[in-house]
Design a protein around this motif. Structure first.
Motif, short mmCIF file in Angstrom:
data_model
loop_
_atom_site.label_atom_id
_atom_site.label_comp_id
_atom_site.label_asym_id
_atom_site.label_seq_id
_atom_site.Cartn_x
_atom_site.Cartn_y
_atom_site.Cartn_z
N ALA A 13 0.85 -1.19 0.00
CA ALA A 13 0.00 0.00 0.00
C ALA A 13 0.88 1.23 0.00
O ALA A 13 2.04 1.18 0.43
N THR A 14 0.32 2.33 -0.47
CA THR A 14 1.04 3.59 -0.47
C THR A 14 0.81 4.32 0.86
O THR A 14 -0.08 3.95 1.63
N GLU A 15 1.59 5.36 1.10
CA GLU A 15 1.35 6.18 2.28
C GLU A 15 -0.05 6.77 2.26
O GLU A 15 -0.72 6.87 3.29
N ALA A 16 -0.50 7.16 1.06
CA ALA A 16 -1.84 7.74 0.95
C ALA A 16 -2.91 6.72 1.31
O ALA A 16 -3.91 7.04 1.97
N ASP A 17 -2.71 5.45 0.91
CA ASP A 17 -3.64 4.39 1.29
C ASP A 17 -3.72 4.26 2.80
O ASP A 17 -4.80 4.15 3.39
N LEU A 18 -2.55 4.25 3.43
CA LEU A 18 -2.47 4.05 4.88
C LEU A 18 -3.08 5.23 5.63
O LEU A 18 -3.79 5.04 6.62
N ARG A 67 -2.69 11.31 10.96
CA ARG A 67 -1.85 12.28 10.29
C ARG A 67 -0.71 11.54 9.58
O ARG A 67 -0.30 10.45 9.99
N MET A 68 -0.17 12.16 8.52
CA MET A 68 0.90 11.50 7.77
C MET A 68 2.13 11.26 8.64
O MET A 68 2.84 10.25 8.49
N THR A 69 2.39 12.16 9.58
CA THR A 69 3.53 11.95 10.48
C THR A 69 3.36 10.68 11.31
O THR A 69 4.33 9.96 11.58
N GLU A 70 2.12 10.38 11.70
CA GLU A 70 1.85 9.17 12.47
C GLU A 70 2.02 7.92 11.60
O GLU A 70 2.56 6.90 12.05
N VAL A 71 1.56 8.01 10.35
CA VAL A 71 1.73 6.88 9.43
C VAL A 71 3.22 6.58 9.23
O VAL A 71 3.65 5.42 9.31
N ARG A 72 4.01 7.61 8.99
CA ARG A 72 5.44 7.40 8.72
C ARG A 72 6.16 6.90 9.97
O ARG A 72 7.07 6.06 9.88
N THR A 108 5.85 4.72 -4.86
CA THR A 108 6.43 3.98 -3.74
C THR A 108 5.33 3.35 -2.89
O THR A 108 4.35 3.99 -2.54
N GLY A 109 5.53 2.07 -2.57
CA GLY A 109 4.60 1.37 -1.70
C GLY A 109 5.35 0.70 -0.57
O GLY A 109 6.59 0.73 -0.51
N PHE A 110 4.60 0.09 0.34
CA PHE A 110 5.20 -0.53 1.52
C PHE A 110 4.56 -1.90 1.76
O PHE A 110 3.37 -2.11 1.52
N VAL A 111 5.40 -2.82 2.23
CA VAL A 111 4.93 -4.13 2.69
C VAL A 111 5.51 -4.37 4.07
O VAL A 111 6.47 -3.71 4.49
N HIS A 138 -6.14 4.28 -3.41
CA HIS A 138 -5.84 4.06 -4.83
C HIS A 138 -6.37 2.69 -5.22
O HIS A 138 -5.91 1.67 -4.73
N ARG A 139 -7.36 2.66 -6.14
CA ARG A 139 -8.08 1.40 -6.42
C ARG A 139 -8.00 0.95 -7.86
O ARG A 139 -8.61 -0.07 -8.22
N ASP A 140 -7.26 1.66 -8.69
CA ASP A 140 -7.27 1.32 -10.11
C ASP A 140 -6.77 -0.08 -10.39
O ASP A 140 -7.12 -0.68 -11.41
N TRP A 141 -5.94 -0.64 -9.50
CA TRP A 141 -5.38 -1.97 -9.74
C TRP A 141 -6.39 -3.09 -9.55
O TRP A 141 -6.18 -4.22 -9.97
#
Length: 393
Positions: A235-240, A247-252, A269-272, A303-306
């Motif tokens: 998933a991307t940061e935006a997904d998370l 907040r984005m700072t909490e996600v990171r 960029t995505g993350f696993v 992001h759902r296009d996939w």
């Protein structure tokens, strides 16, 4: 610098079908396994919980009795407010994590809004509300489970009413008990109990929340995000950020804490989860599913296009962004379904690219499975979408 591994749409769909238990060979024996695999089941619409479980059980005939057992007898599953102040059903072992990761911030906003609305209506002040909220759980405890109105027989101040939005188009009369229970729910003190009617009813009782330890917010966020990435990554940061509501700072910070690995996706960029970047096995077996509105798989990513072609969205989503009942094949959305008043399950394919005879037969088999365990239950999604309305009509 070592190149990031690329994970394309086909591999992501294969992961989804396996880990989200959409493949026949990955189906669960009991609802607890479904909730554990998905992390959270959407619970705003009460029928969604059962429909989401039934689509993933090896024996869907067990859906209603086994889900009611898990929710109301064993309390292995708990319905409570979670991410984005949305009602979910979580595994009981995860409730402390969810509350610590999200609850305090949501509760603070809810409490502030309640006090603001009460003050605008000339209702009692914060000190009065603190007294009432201290006595409300005790009144609820004496009854075990109760509707929002019942504890007011023991604590009359819960019957206090005030006008919300005076002079506005949405003006309404609010009762302190209803609003206060939502605040207490966000604070992790009360949870939704057994409904007054059948499993499709939205008239819930309330009950005291299971006792749980108070966890550190950052540690809880890391735990929750790690579980979600294992079930839903990459998933991307935006997904998370979208799924958690943080907040984005909490996600990171959480990504760093769990040692998440970076990969390359079509979106960037995505993350696993750590150690999860290697190719995943294929799901194998039939991969058709009829998922409800709003199923956690369909709503799991921003992001759902996939897995969902953009041109399908106007027919499958309502104006608030909630997805309706969807038909899946091979890890992607290919259409929608509905249940008519006479009990018939009807479906329509909107994306037929690569969808052949095998897929159509598998979808029809899933419609039969669904029809079989629903019996005479009436299902009307709370979030009506253009295609669902058209199919019903």
């Amino acid at each position: 610098m070592e190149a990031r591994r690329y994970i394309g749409g086909a591999e992501r769909r294969a992961r989804l079908a396996l880990r989200q238990r959409l493949a026949a060979g990955a189906r669960a024996a009991v609802p607890e396994q479904v909730a554990e695999s998905l992390v959270a089941l959407h619970g705003t619409d009460p029928a969604t919980v059962y429909l989401a479980v039934g689509a993933r059980l090896a024996d869907p005939a067990k859906t209603v009795p086994e889900t009611e057992r898990a929710l109301y007898e064993d309390r292995a599953l708990v319905r409570m407010h979670g991410m984005r102040h949305t009602v979910f059903v979580f595994p009981a072992a995860l409730t402390a994590v969810v509350h610590a990761s999200t609850g305090p911030a949501v509760a603070a906003r809810e409490r502030s809004a309640l006090l603001t609305h009460m003050a605008a209506a000339g209702a009692p002040d914060a000190a009065w509300l603190r007294e009432v909220e201290e006595s409300a759980p005790a009144a609820l405890a004496r009854r075990g489970q109760a509707t929002a109105a019942e504890p007011a027989r023991d604590e009359p101040r819960l019957r206090e009413q005030f006008v919300y939005g005076a002079g506005k188009s949405y003006e309404g009369l609010h009762t302190v008990s209803t609003r206060l229970l939502k605040v207490l729910g966000a604070e992790g003190k009360v949870v939704r109990g057994r409904p007054l009617g059948s499993w499709t009813s939205s008239r819930f009782r309330w009950a005291l929340a299971p006792e749980h330890e108070e966890l550190d917010t950052a540690a809880a966020q890391a735990e929750l995000l790690g579980r979600w990435l294992t079930a839903c990554g990459p998933a991307t940061e935006a997904d998370l950020k979208w799924w958690t509501g943080w907040r984005m700072t909490e996600v990171r910070r959480a990504l760093s804490a769990i040692g998440a690995e970076t990969v390359e996706l079509d979106e960037g960029t995505g993350f696993v989860a750590r150690g999860d970047a290697e190719p995943a096995p294929g799901p194998g077996g039939p991969r058709a599913a009829l998922l409800p509105a709003p199923d956690p798989t369909a709503m799991g990513w921003q992001h759902r296009d996939w897995y969902l072609a953009p041109e399908l969205r106007p027919q499958l989503f309502d104006r608030s962004g909630n997805v309706g009942p969807t038909v899946w094949w091979d890890g992607r959305v290919i259409g929608g379904w509905a249940r008519r008043p006479d009990g018939e399950i009807v479906w329509r394919l909107l994306d037929v690219d690569g969808v052949g005879r095998e897929a159509r037969a598998a979808v029809e088999e899933e419609a039969g499975r669904l029809r079989g365990w629903l019996g005479t239950a009436r299902i009307t999604p709370r979030f009506r979408t253009p295609l669902e309305k058209e199919l019903v009509a």
